[in-house]
Design a protein around this motif. Structure first.
Motif, short mmCIF file in Angstrom:
data_model
loop_
_atom_site.label_atom_id
_atom_site.label_comp_id
_atom_site.label_asym_id
_atom_site.label_seq_id
_atom_site.Cartn_x
_atom_site.Cartn_y
_atom_site.Cartn_z
N UNK A 18 0.78 -1.23 0.00
CA UNK A 18 0.00 0.00 0.00
C UNK A 18 0.82 1.29 0.00
N UNK A 19 2.07 1.24 0.44
CA UNK A 19 2.83 2.48 0.58
C UNK A 19 4.10 2.53 -0.27
N UNK A 20 4.34 1.52 -1.08
CA UNK A 20 5.54 1.49 -1.91
C UNK A 20 5.28 1.66 -3.41
N UNK A 21 4.07 1.42 -3.91
CA UNK A 21 3.84 1.53 -5.35
C UNK A 21 4.12 2.94 -5.90
N UNK A 22 4.35 3.01 -7.19
CA UNK A 22 4.64 4.28 -7.84
C UNK A 22 3.48 5.27 -7.74
N UNK A 23 2.27 4.78 -7.49
CA UNK A 23 1.11 5.67 -7.38
C UNK A 23 1.10 6.46 -6.08
N UNK A 24 1.96 6.09 -5.15
CA UNK A 24 2.06 6.79 -3.86
C UNK A 24 3.05 7.94 -4.01
N UNK A 32 8.18 5.20 4.05
CA UNK A 32 7.84 3.81 4.35
C UNK A 32 8.89 2.83 3.86
N UNK A 33 9.65 3.21 2.84
CA UNK A 33 10.74 2.34 2.40
C UNK A 33 11.79 2.21 3.51
#
Length: 88
Positions: A18-24, A32-33
């Motif tokens: 939920x917090x790593x995709x390119x859409x974020x 988050x990474x």
């Protein structure tokens, strides 16, 4: 107190999904990474605990229809809050 392997897997799965995709947004993804890396290296700090609790609180409503996952997330929220109180 620390997270079990199962708890770490659930938290990390949530972060990666939920917090790593390119859409974020880039700032959230980077934040988050770092938490993801710290979970993998078993060296979480207060900032990571805040990030984990924020992520769980944000997503908890999405899992209310799944009794088991919902209970696990609520338990992790309580445990993370307790760990934050100990690190003050």
């Amino acid at each position: 107190m620390c997270f079990t392997a199962e708890e770490t897997a659930l938290i990390d799965g949530i972060i990666v999904s939920y917090f790593a995709p390119q859409s974020v947004s880039d700032s959230i993804r980077q934040r988050y990474y770092k938490t993801h890396e710290h979970l993998q290296n078993e060296r979480i700090d207060r900032t990571d605990l805040i990030n984990i609790r924020s992520a769980l609180l944000f997503l908890a409503p999405e899992f209310r229809d799944s009794a088991q996952t919902g209970k696990e997330i609520q338990s992790l929220i309580a445990k993370t809050s307790s760990m934050l109180n100990q690190k003050q």
